[in-house]
Design a protein around this motif. Sequence first.
Motif, PDB file in Angstrom:
ATOM      1  N   PRO A 232      22.406  41.213  46.826  1.00  0.00           N
ATOM      2  CA  PRO A 232      23.167  42.412  47.172  1.00  0.00           C
ATOM      3  C   PRO A 232      22.410  43.349  48.111  1.00  0.00           C
ATOM      4  O   PRO A 232      23.027  44.040  48.905  1.00  0.00           O
ATOM      5  N   TRP A 271      23.055  41.619  31.797  1.00  0.00           N
ATOM      6  CA  TRP A 271      24.045  42.626  32.180  1.00  0.00           C
ATOM      7  C   TRP A 271      23.431  44.002  32.011  1.00  0.00           C
ATOM      8  O   TRP A 271      23.135  44.417  30.895  1.00  0.00           O
TER       9      TRP A 271
ATOM     10  N   ILE B  13      31.271  32.593  32.645  1.00  0.00           N
ATOM     11  CA  ILE B  13      30.469  33.082  33.768  1.00  0.00           C
ATOM     12  C   ILE B  13      30.142  31.917  34.709  1.00  0.00           C
ATOM     13  O   ILE B  13      30.227  32.039  35.936  1.00  0.00           O
ATOM     14  N   ARG B  17      31.286  31.749  38.676  1.00  0.00           N
ATOM     15  CA  ARG B  17      30.309  31.537  39.761  1.00  0.00           C
ATOM     16  C   ARG B  17      30.641  30.282  40.565  1.00  0.00           C
ATOM     17  O   ARG B  17      30.526  30.273  41.793  1.00  0.00           O
ATOM     18  N   VAL B  20      33.570  31.020  42.936  1.00  0.00           N
ATOM     19  CA  VAL B  20      33.225  31.815  44.113  1.00  0.00           C
ATOM     20  C   VAL B  20      32.371  30.993  45.084  1.00  0.00           C
ATOM     21  O   VAL B  20      32.550  31.056  46.297  1.00  0.00           O
ATOM     22  N   HIS B  41      35.385  41.936  33.162  1.00  0.00           N
ATOM     23  CA  HIS B  41      34.078  42.220  32.570  1.00  0.00           C
ATOM     24  C   HIS B  41      33.130  41.033  32.787  1.00  0.00           C
ATOM     25  O   HIS B  41      31.967  41.214  33.173  1.00  0.00           O
ATOM     26  N   ARG B  44      31.973  40.864  36.381  1.00  0.00           N
ATOM     27  CA  ARG B  44      30.937  41.855  36.703  1.00  0.00           C
ATOM     28  C   ARG B  44      29.594  41.408  36.152  1.00  0.00           C
ATOM     29  O   ARG B  44      28.557  41.587  36.792  1.00  0.00           O
ATOM     30  N   LYS B  45      29.605  40.788  34.961  1.00  0.00           N
ATOM     31  CA  LYS B  45      28.358  40.253  34.412  1.00  0.00           C
ATOM     32  C   LYS B  45      27.812  39.120  35.280  1.00  0.00           C
ATOM     33  O   LYS B  45      26.603  38.998  35.481  1.00  0.00           O
ATOM     34  N   ALA B  46      28.721  38.265  35.779  1.00  0.00           N
ATOM     35  CA  ALA B  46      28.304  37.074  36.522  1.00  0.00           C
ATOM     36  C   ALA B  46      27.515  37.437  37.772  1.00  0.00           C
ATOM     37  O   ALA B  46      26.619  36.691  38.180  1.00  0.00           O
ATOM     38  N   PHE B  47      27.862  38.558  38.409  1.00  0.00           N
ATOM     39  CA  PHE B  47      27.243  38.880  39.696  1.00  0.00           C
ATOM     40  C   PHE B  47      26.346  40.107  39.642  1.00  0.00           C
ATOM     41  O   PHE B  47      25.807  40.524  40.663  1.00  0.00           O
ATOM     42  N   TRP B  48      26.201  40.721  38.481  1.00  0.00           N
ATOM     43  CA  TRP B  48      25.311  41.871  38.338  1.00  0.00           C
ATOM     44  C   TRP B  48      23.932  41.554  38.917  1.00  0.00           C
ATOM     45  O   TRP B  48      23.475  40.452  38.713  1.00  0.00           O
ATOM     46  N   PRO B  49      23.294  42.439  39.653  1.00  0.00           N
ATOM     47  CA  PRO B  49      23.657  43.828  39.948  1.00  0.00           C
ATOM     48  C   PRO B  49      24.650  44.002  41.107  1.00  0.00           C
ATOM     49  O   PRO B  49      25.014  45.143  41.405  1.00  0.00           O
ATOM     50  N   ALA B  50      25.075  42.923  41.779  1.00  0.00           N
ATOM     51  CA  ALA B  50      26.063  43.077  42.846  1.00  0.00           C
ATOM     52  C   ALA B  50      27.446  43.220  42.212  1.00  0.00           C
ATOM     53  O   ALA B  50      27.665  42.737  41.105  1.00  0.00           O
ATOM     54  N   PRO B  53      32.068  39.467  44.332  1.00  0.00           N
ATOM     55  CA  PRO B  53      32.346  39.360  45.774  1.00  0.00           C
ATOM     56  C   PRO B  53      33.775  38.921  46.068  1.00  0.00           C
ATOM     57  O   PRO B  53      33.984  37.966  46.809  1.00  0.00           O
TER      58      PRO B  53
END
Lengths: 617, 298
Positions: A232, A271, B13, B17, B20, B41, B44-50, B53
Amino acid sequence: MKDTLRFITCGSVDDGKSTLIGRLLWESKQVFEDHLSALQKDSTRYGTQGEAIDLALLVDGLQAEREQSITIDVAYRFFATPQRRFVVADTPGHEQYTRNMATGASTSELAVLVVNASKGLQTQTHRHARIVAMLGIRHLVMAVNKMDLVGWDEAMFGQIVREFQPLVSELRFESFQPIPVSALNGDNITDRSAATPWYSGPTLLECLEKVDVTPRADSLKFRMAVQWVNRPTQDFRGYCGRIASGEVKVGDRVRVVPGGMETKIRSIVGWQTELPAAAAGDSITVCLENEVDITRGSVIAAASDPAELSDQFESRVLCLSDHPLVAGRSYLMNLHTCQAVATITSIKYQIDAKTGNHLAARSLGMNDIGVVNISTDRPVPFEPYDRCRRLGSFILVDRLTNNTVGAGMIDFSLRRAANIHWQAVDVNKSARSRQKLQKPVCLWFTGLSASGKSTVANLLEKRLFTAGKHTYMLDGDNVRHGLNRDLGFSEADRVENIRRVTEVARLLVDAGLVVLVSFISPYRAERELARSRFELGEFVEVFVDTPLEVCERRDPKGLYAKARRGELINFTGIDSDYEPPVSPEIRLDTVNESVDKCVDRILYALEHGLATNISEK
Amino acid sequence: MSGYLASLEAESIEIIREAVALAQKPVMMYSIGKDSSVMLHLARKAFWPAPPPFPLLHIDTTWKFREMIAFRNRIAAESGMKLLVHTNHQRIAEGVNPFTYDSDRYTTMMKTEALKQALDAGAFDLILGGARRDEEKSRAKERIFSFRSAGHRWDPKLQRPELWNIYNARIQPGESVRVFPLSNWTEADIWQYIADENIPIVQLYYAAPRPVVRRSGQWIMVDDDRFPLNPGETPEIRVVRFRTLGCYPLTAAVESTATTIAEIVQETQAARTSERQGRLIDHDQAASMEKKKQEGYF
């Protein structure tokens, strides 16, 4: 803590698999009232139990299945007891749906093999036992069903179990539990049946609740295939994946395959927080100490025990498509997160799913299982399937239809990649072509019989020769009588024929020659494979685009007439397909243009670099 | 989080991934319901901290509960993701509504047709959806990566074999793949996970006094003054909640006193009817979901 058991039901058609699952759902109170009222309606319409409720209709979800009272596709059902949560794959018994059964088995830990007591062991019973064993299922429950139809005869139950016992030993199941049941009436499903005072083992549900399927101590250390590189910002570079084996903690030394770079785990990202450690089955993101070249398809592994790397494998393969798998054809291979181009280099043998015997085979048809050698276009990280399902399983995808046509399990690396080292010599292709003052190239003429391939190629070769070029022509006449005289006209033979011609042409191009190949070569896949063996710009596909009716009218050798009379089989255009090129470098119209004009067109294209398709459409 | 929920989460998750990584232009369906909330939810966990996409897509029939729309806008803003909203305005202009049109035709035009319009307009090649296999019999047969032909059609007899955790997302231009990361979750799992992870959900899932009328043996909430009351009919206030959320005239409420997640979990575990029982659109015919799915419905 409650855990999940994933299991599959299998067995021959009509043995009562769907009824058995319907019964389990029913007795574990997973059937909702509105589903029940729909079931009552369906039972009257499609049911096989008269006015009574047909529990099989709870799981046969597709209209065609309800109408025909058979299971076509794998269905996933869920139920739970206070002890365990269950995911059931209900799979079809018909032989033509073996692939759906393998699909269900691929994610299961245990198999419930249903046998019809009144019919005894069937071919499908053996097939299914072998397939679930091959897919790595180590625990087997045999539900001897419809015991009510044989009067709950203990001797009959005992005989079925005794007959099956040798297969249990041969396939090395870790646990095997035979149970006499009636799915229809609910005997020995959840409650012990009064009809079997002679049976002291568990009921089906007790058995499913108690069986321990934890894999025996796994010797493999940490491995994770990278799914996604998360970047990111400039300061964050995380590698996302699901851990295939072992454990990992911050500070562990890891090695990246391929590449072999060693580094350390800097952090494990969860997370909104960081984790100290993670284990097999977890989906995580890791950050590393050093900048390393890692992409999707790389495997991050414990430094002391890294994953294997190879481009040649021996594998078991199950054909999932009605188009046979043949040696020499290339496919896209999805192996964990890694995608490569894979070629079946040879079919070693087919496995008779009933007996386990090895059969000679030149191709594998739908539902056939074989042992094959596979080569990939580059070394890929892997583990043998028996050590690690996640890193040892792959699918083969057809390059044209995009369908999943094969499922494979890697047995071991052939390690040839490590043993073959090309001699680096100074007399190489560019030296040879400099000496001949020409750019080596392969001109690949494709088209129907009598389309004019050889006529055009012959004149072209004369003109090139006159201009001082070094050429060679490969066609049916000089190849079929010598190099390929052992090959016939079946699809497998045609593929092998083209593969050999491709390799000879490649050697001749390496020798610096202008090679003219004139073959019908009806299949796109083979022509694409041929193309893939040459360097960019070295392969020129010349499509002699003469319509079938014109070729048939010309018919100089009387072959079309023979084929029409049925005296020639597998004749391209008549009873065998021709797949025209989608974007050949050169397209020739022999109906409206003379042979001279066609040859001019090719020479012009050769002189002008052939970067684009110059045909006039 | 208990062992099996953690493994369901890890599997979902992994699926998101893969989706995507294999797609050119992915999108996630966002229907505002509890399953969408869980799926978002997990993404958002799968790509955290981004942030994930891909954008979120909501098909708005204009007949959703008002609370749902307010919730949608708030959650989309919090996630940092782009929210796309599409309505089949042509059909609205033609006067299509859930009262004078039967539920089958209404759903086809306002949901299935609208969905296809939005997917075509966005040229999305991969669509993440929150459907679960335990919801309905034909869904139990669907793959996690489910191939759709150029007309968005599902052919249950031509599904690609799906083995292990290996997914085939290869398609020709115009075709698409629908991906269901929650395939192996049950309704009880969804609620337990919402409780464990403290995931925000629309208040309509909790019991509260609400204005309802009795139609065909079910409680329908009168969410706004577009609801045509029968002569002499007046809404009564009852303590109800919703097990699923859709268009308010087509989504029945259940009488319940569950005002906390724990109570909802308890009620779900004791439930004797399926959650889709409150969905009037499912009851048209025995194979109705299979037929809708073939035509492109989620």
